[in-house]
Design an enzyme around this catalytic site. Structure first.
Site, PDB file in Angstrom:
ATOM      1  N   TYR A   1      -7.448   3.643   3.615  1.00  7.31           N
ATOM      2  CA  TYR A   1      -6.144   3.030   3.875  1.00  7.31           C
ATOM      3  C   TYR A   1      -6.326   1.652   4.499  1.00  7.31           C
ATOM      4  O   TYR A   1      -5.774   0.654   4.037  1.00  7.31           O
ATOM      5  CB  TYR A   1      -5.365   3.951   4.807  1.00  7.31           C
ATOM      6  CG  TYR A   1      -3.940   3.542   5.096  1.00  7.31           C
ATOM      7  CD1 TYR A   1      -2.932   3.776   4.172  1.00  7.31           C
ATOM      8  CD2 TYR A   1      -3.597   2.952   6.309  1.00  7.31           C
ATOM      9  CE1 TYR A   1      -1.622   3.425   4.438  1.00  7.31           C
ATOM     10  CE2 TYR A   1      -2.287   2.603   6.587  1.00  7.31           C
ATOM     11  CZ  TYR A   1      -1.301   2.840   5.655  1.00  7.31           C
ATOM     12  OH  TYR A   1      -0.008   2.481   5.927  1.00  7.31           O
TER      13      TYR A   1
ATOM     14  N   ARG B   1       0.834  -1.208   0.000  1.00  8.72           N
ATOM     15  CA  ARG B   1       0.000   0.000   0.000  1.00  8.72           C
ATOM     16  C   ARG B   1       0.870   1.260   0.000  1.00  8.72           C
ATOM     17  O   ARG B   1       0.547   2.267  -0.620  1.00  8.72           O
ATOM     18  CB  ARG B   1      -0.922  -0.005   1.221  1.00  8.72           C
ATOM     19  CG  ARG B   1      -1.769   1.238   1.405  1.00  8.72           C
ATOM     20  CD  ARG B   1      -2.679   1.473   0.210  1.00  8.72           C
ATOM     21  NE  ARG B   1      -3.672   2.501   0.441  1.00  8.72           N
ATOM     22  CZ  ARG B   1      -3.426   3.806   0.431  1.00  8.72           C
ATOM     23  NH1 ARG B   1      -2.216   4.242   0.208  1.00  8.72           N
ATOM     24  NH2 ARG B   1      -4.404   4.667   0.641  1.00  8.72           N
ATOM     25  N   GLU B   2       1.989   1.184   0.709  1.00  8.09           N
ATOM     26  CA  GLU B   2       2.853   2.359   0.809  1.00  8.09           C
ATOM     27  C   GLU B   2       3.637   2.607  -0.482  1.00  8.09           C
ATOM     28  O   GLU B   2       3.731   3.734  -0.930  1.00  8.09           O
ATOM     29  CB  GLU B   2       3.837   2.211   1.986  1.00  8.09           C
ATOM     30  CG  GLU B   2       3.161   2.203   3.366  1.00  8.09           C
ATOM     31  CD  GLU B   2       2.605   3.574   3.780  1.00  8.09           C
ATOM     32  OE1 GLU B   2       2.886   4.564   3.094  1.00  8.09           O
ATOM     33  OE2 GLU B   2       1.874   3.638   4.780  1.00  8.09           O
ATOM     34  N   SER B   3       4.230   1.562  -1.052  1.00  2.84           N
ATOM     35  CA  SER B   3       5.182   1.807  -2.139  1.00  2.84           C
ATOM     36  C   SER B   3       5.073   0.840  -3.311  1.00  2.84           C
ATOM     37  O   SER B   3       5.892   0.909  -4.229  1.00  2.84           O
ATOM     38  CB  SER B   3       6.599   1.680  -1.585  1.00  2.84           C
ATOM     39  OG  SER B   3       6.851   0.317  -1.243  1.00  2.84           O
TER      40      SER B   3
END
Ligand code: GLU
Length: 501
Positions: free
Chosen positions: A445, A318-320
């Site tokens: 998120y 999800r982040e990168s």
């Protein structure tokens, strides 16, 4: 000339907000931030640059790392350049902005304000730093109005004292039938929410603001431009200190030249906050191509922190998207997109080193996880920790109090996620301890990470899960997984989420 002001609606809204405020006060909500105290000393040999703004995703707000927002960052740069402290005064309506300027309570208004003829009579504008087109927004389940005359069948509500109200007043001369409502109690986000809920049919929003807001309001659509693009600028009193005015002009002009304005525009108005590929297909592709390289590392680090590695993998995706050199315009970097502050706190010396980033992120997540209220049990505990990881613990606590106020369960994620988006509404955040937050974001998120976690779990079940699945379903294990992965493509967002996406 009529302004189209319609008392019954205003009274209704006003009364609603007062009741809510009163009840929240009774419940012991701290009244903070929204209207900060305004000092009334005249400007002299000042150390502090007083900038007045409004709270919102395009101007000024707090995220998990502290104050931020386009206007805030720009004003901070200016104060730094002057070698002055920045004092931000945040108010909740345009009337208060102009009053504070008039009364010498603020040096500059930096609030996404348009240059208008009316305003020019009383104030001095900086060189413009943005252009924005006021647009008529309508709800998708009604007919799209094509011209100004089409909107008389519905309810149009705009912010009082805005350039939009001024534009409507001038349009009224050509279209005498034109009627609308004005409110000084609500802001753009509130109006879009009312539109979404069917409480009004139309509103007017600046195109740049709408770009940022539209992800949260699914049925809001642009009908047409209500005017030509307007120039957005900072505002000062006419009798302003000339030196300060000149410095401001110099600063804004050089910000245009040196690319700082372009950078801030990209950061706050760019596509950064768009919903990112929740699509399973992309995920599966990356899972096959990218994950294998990092899998042993993720498993090792998850073990060190006593975490389910699939959760760490889901967060890092999800982040990168598992890109160790990922960068975002907000200054976060690496596999776990750590800020400089978090990286330092977690002892990460190189954020672009995949192992360091994963370890820093896992350690930080664990730290937050341990601080989740002891009344919250698994699996909700993990979802709350993720929400705090995203938006900050204080805001999640505020949403839990609101959840309690509604008689829902503040220990259940399913209840709290319904109310988190209220932190975007002034009628709510004004009475919380930590103020405005982009409350819809942690909801997405968490939703995304849960989705990725599910996909990973289907592909990489634990031995225990494998056996349990085998026992309950009388199907060969491989076939079962195939079915599960087909099902995931049909996953629809929850009803709450679909309200805000
Ligand atoms: N550009 C608008 C103005 O100057 C922004 C106001 C608003 O959206 O509230 O009034």
């Amino acid at each position: 000339m009529s302004t189209g002001f319609f008392t019954p609606l205003k009274t209704k809204l006003g009364a609603g907000l007062c009741v809510k405020a009163f009840v929240l006060c009774l419940l012991g909500f701290a009244i903070t931030a929204c209207k900060n105290t305004v000092s009334i000393e005249p400007l002299q040999q000042q150390q502090t640059l007083k900038v007045i703004t409004r709270i919102g995703p395009t101007t000024y707000y707090q995220d998990r790392h502290g104050p931020t927002g386009f206007e805030y960052m720009l004003a901070l740069e200016f104060a730094n350049e002057l070698g002055m402290e920045l004092e931000i005064i945040s108010v909740d309506n345009l009337e208060d902005i102009f009053a504070a300027l008039r009364n010498n309570q603020a040096d500059i208004a930096a609030a996404g304000l348009s240059i208008t003829d009316e305003r020019k009579k009383s104030f001095r504008f900086s060189t413009p730093y943005q252009n924005s087109t006021p647009q008529l927004i309508y709800r998708s389940n009604i007919d799209q109005p094509k011209t100004i005359d089409d909107i008389n069948n519905g309810k149009l509500l705009v912010v009082a004292n805005s350039s939009h109200a001024e534009k409507l007043a001038s349009l009224k001369k050509l279209h005498p039938e034109l009627t609308w409502y004005e409110t000084s109690k609500l802001d753009t986000g509130d109006l879009l929410e009312m539109l979404e809920l069917g409480e009004i049919d139309y509103t007017i929003v600046d195109s740049n603001e709408f770009k940022v807001h539209r992800a949260y309001y699914r049925s809001a659509r642009v009908a047409f431009d209500i005017a030509a693009p307007e120039s957005i600028a900072w505002i000062m009193r006419k009798d302003v200190n000339q030196k300060l005015f000149d410095s401001m002009q110099k600063f804004l002009k050089s910000s245009k030249k040196n690319g700082m304005l372009a950078h801030l525009n990209e950061r706050f108005f760019g596509p950064a906050e768009e919903v990112k590929q929740i699509g399973s297909r992309t995920f599966y592709k990356k899972m096959e191509r990218r994950l294998p390289k990092y899998l042993p590392m993720i498993q090792k680090i998850a073990d060190e922190y006593d975490m389910d590695w699939r959760l760490l993998a889901a967060i890092s995706y999800r982040e990168s998207h598992w890109k160790p050199r990922a960068k975002s315009p907000t200054g976060v970097r690496g596999m776990m997109m750590l800020t400089q502050i978090t990286a330092k706190e977690m002892g990460v010396t190189n954020r672009l080193d995949a192992e360091q980033s994963l370890r820093g992120g896992a350690q930080y997540f664990k730290k937050i996880y341990k601080r989740v209220a002891s009344t919250i049990e698994e699996p909700d505990r993990t979802w709350f920790a993720l929400a705090s990881y995203n938006v900050g613990r204080g805001h999640v606590e505020d949403a839990r109090q609101i959840t309690d106020f509604f008689g829902d369960n503040p220990n259940k994620w399913v209840d709290v996620k319904k109310h988190l988006p209220l932190l975007q509404r002034k009628a709510w955040y004004a009475y919380t301890k930590h103020g405005y937050a982009r409350g819809a974001e942690p909801v997405r998120y968490v939703q995304h990470i849960r989705h990725y976690y599910d996909l990973l779990s289907w592909t990489y079940p634990t031995e225990q899960e494998r056996l349990a699945a085998k026992a309950t379903e009388n199907l060969p294990v491989e076939l079962e997984f195939e079915q599960a992965s087909i099902d995931t493509n049909l996953l629809a967002p929850s009803p709450q989420l679909s309200n805000v996406l």
